[in-house]
Motif scaffolding. Sequence first.
Motif, PDB file in Angstrom:
ATOM      1  N   GLU A  37      71.599  69.089  24.171  1.00  0.00           N
ATOM      2  CA  GLU A  37      72.741  68.489  23.485  1.00  0.00           C
ATOM      3  C   GLU A  37      74.005  68.453  24.347  1.00  0.00           C
ATOM      4  N   ASP A  38      74.069  69.314  25.384  1.00  0.00           N
ATOM      5  CA  ASP A  38      75.261  69.337  26.241  1.00  0.00           C
ATOM      6  C   ASP A  38      75.172  68.358  27.410  1.00  0.00           C
ATOM      7  N   GLY A  39      74.119  67.542  27.422  1.00  0.00           N
ATOM      8  CA  GLY A  39      73.975  66.545  28.478  1.00  0.00           C
ATOM      9  C   GLY A  39      73.162  67.014  29.672  1.00  0.00           C
ATOM     10  N   THR A  40      72.817  68.300  29.722  1.00  0.00           N
ATOM     11  CA  THR A  40      71.970  68.817  30.795  1.00  0.00           C
ATOM     12  C   THR A  40      70.502  68.694  30.380  1.00  0.00           C
ATOM     13  N   THR A  41      69.618  69.234  31.190  1.00  0.00           N
ATOM     14  CA  THR A  41      68.188  69.150  30.883  1.00  0.00           C
ATOM     15  C   THR A  41      67.538  70.529  30.993  1.00  0.00           C
ATOM     16  N   THR A  42      66.385  70.659  30.350  1.00  0.00           N
ATOM     17  CA  THR A  42      65.528  71.817  30.546  1.00  0.00           C
ATOM     18  C   THR A  42      64.197  71.294  31.056  1.00  0.00           C
ATOM     19  N   GLU A  43      63.662  71.919  32.097  1.00  0.00           N
ATOM     20  CA  GLU A  43      62.431  71.418  32.711  1.00  0.00           C
ATOM     21  C   GLU A  43      61.225  72.227  32.252  1.00  0.00           C
ATOM     22  N   ILE A  44      60.264  71.546  31.678  1.00  0.00           N
ATOM     23  CA  ILE A  44      59.008  72.170  31.261  1.00  0.00           C
ATOM     24  C   ILE A  44      57.980  71.945  32.358  1.00  0.00           C
ATOM     25  N   ASP A  45      57.352  73.030  32.817  1.00  0.00           N
ATOM     26  CA  ASP A  45      56.375  72.909  33.900  1.00  0.00           C
ATOM     27  C   ASP A  45      55.191  72.043  33.477  1.00  0.00           C
ATOM     28  N   LEU A  46      54.535  72.422  32.373  1.00  0.00           N
ATOM     29  CA  LEU A  46      53.351  71.704  31.914  1.00  0.00           C
ATOM     30  C   LEU A  46      53.338  71.607  30.390  1.00  0.00           C
ATOM     31  N   ILE A  47      52.937  70.455  29.883  1.00  0.00           N
ATOM     32  CA  ILE A  47      52.725  70.271  28.447  1.00  0.00           C
ATOM     33  C   ILE A  47      51.288  69.795  28.251  1.00  0.00           C
ATOM     34  N   PHE A  48      50.560  70.532  27.431  1.00  0.00           N
ATOM     35  CA  PHE A  48      49.173  70.196  27.126  1.00  0.00           C
ATOM     36  C   PHE A  48      49.110  69.783  25.663  1.00  0.00           C
ATOM     37  N   ILE A  49      48.907  68.488  25.431  1.00  0.00           N
ATOM     38  CA  ILE A  49      48.859  67.941  24.073  1.00  0.00           C
ATOM     39  C   ILE A  49      47.395  67.834  23.672  1.00  0.00           C
ATOM     40  N   HIS A  50      47.002  68.616  22.692  1.00  0.00           N
ATOM     41  CA  HIS A  50      45.594  68.744  22.318  1.00  0.00           C
ATOM     42  C   HIS A  50      45.446  68.503  20.826  1.00  0.00           C
ATOM     43  N   GLN A  51      44.247  68.242  20.400  1.00  0.00           N
ATOM     44  CA  GLN A  51      43.986  68.019  18.973  1.00  0.00           C
ATOM     45  C   GLN A  51      44.420  69.208  18.118  1.00  0.00           C
ATOM     46  N   THR A  52      44.419  70.401  18.706  1.00  0.00           N
ATOM     47  CA  THR A  52      44.764  71.616  17.953  1.00  0.00           C
ATOM     48  C   THR A  52      46.237  71.996  18.038  1.00  0.00           C
ATOM     49  N   GLY A  53      47.033  71.237  18.800  1.00  0.00           N
ATOM     50  CA  GLY A  53      48.451  71.543  18.886  1.00  0.00           C
ATOM     51  C   GLY A  53      49.044  71.194  20.229  1.00  0.00           C
ATOM     52  N   ILE A  54      50.301  71.606  20.404  1.00  0.00           N
ATOM     53  CA  ILE A  54      51.010  71.371  21.658  1.00  0.00           C
ATOM     54  C   ILE A  54      51.218  72.707  22.350  1.00  0.00           C
ATOM     55  N   TYR A  55      50.725  72.800  23.580  1.00  0.00           N
ATOM     56  CA  TYR A  55      50.782  74.029  24.349  1.00  0.00           C
ATOM     57  C   TYR A  55      51.789  73.837  25.491  1.00  0.00           C
ATOM     58  N   VAL A  56      52.880  74.597  25.424  1.00  0.00           N
ATOM     59  CA  VAL A  56      53.953  74.491  26.417  1.00  0.00           C
ATOM     60  C   VAL A  56      53.766  75.627  27.421  1.00  0.00           C
ATOM     61  N   ILE A  57      53.592  75.257  28.684  1.00  0.00           N
ATOM     62  CA  ILE A  57      53.171  76.221  29.697  1.00  0.00           C
ATOM     63  C   ILE A  57      54.248  76.409  30.759  1.00  0.00           C
TER      64      ILE A  57
END
Length: 240
Positions: A79-99
């Motif tokens: 919201e402050d105009g900066t970013t947060t970097e996510i290394d890996l996102i695994f989108i699967h039938q059972t959910g979203i896994y943020v790594i």
Amino acid sequence: MSKGAIFIILLFIFIVALIIYFFIDKRKYEKSSYKKETNKSYSQVRFDKGFNGEYLTFEKLGELGGYSKKLANVYIPKEDGTTTEIDLIFIHQTGIYVIESKNYSGWIFGDEKDRFWTQTFKNGTKEKFYNPIWQNNSHIKYLKELLKHKGYNIKNENYSSIIVFSERCTLKKIQTYSNNVYVVKREELVDIMKNIMNGLNQVISPEEIINIYNTLKPYTNVSEELKREHIDNVMEYKQR
């Protein structure tokens, strides 16, 4: 044959073996799903500890069954105009896994409640690093906000936070308390994720997986300027 001649022959064999190793390793990388997804060069990944850890973890995720999509280095706006970097996102039938990938060595000590964790080396040297669970909690917070803003209704319990450490380290004493939070070594990742997924219902359809992937993909194709700004903001935060 003199010792000098033997040394030269052994050195030659070593150099040839090293060249062959890098040739095979490069060919393997060029065919990888990580290369296809990120378009990073072999030298970028092979000689950068962080990227190399992401690459190895990304490929491990391909061993999991079920329909899925993977993304790497996703710059989520805050919201402050900066970013947060996510290394890996695994989108699967059972959910979203943020790594969060930590390609560290040494002994690792950490408690979910503590702001900093400790990395200890054989020579006794110790280094503090920011709690990766807290770091990933922030990633998930902004990812949830973005997806909700884009019209997706993914329940909180369908997000999982996974901190993946290198095989080169030892998780000496790690304490976690929250549900859907896991701290693992890369060699354990597939088995642990299979256990997590075992018995879970399908909560995201293949069509929605594709849609979420397509929604997030543009946030991986960011400019070098934005990447530099992100690094500067992170460094500024660490110095506070």
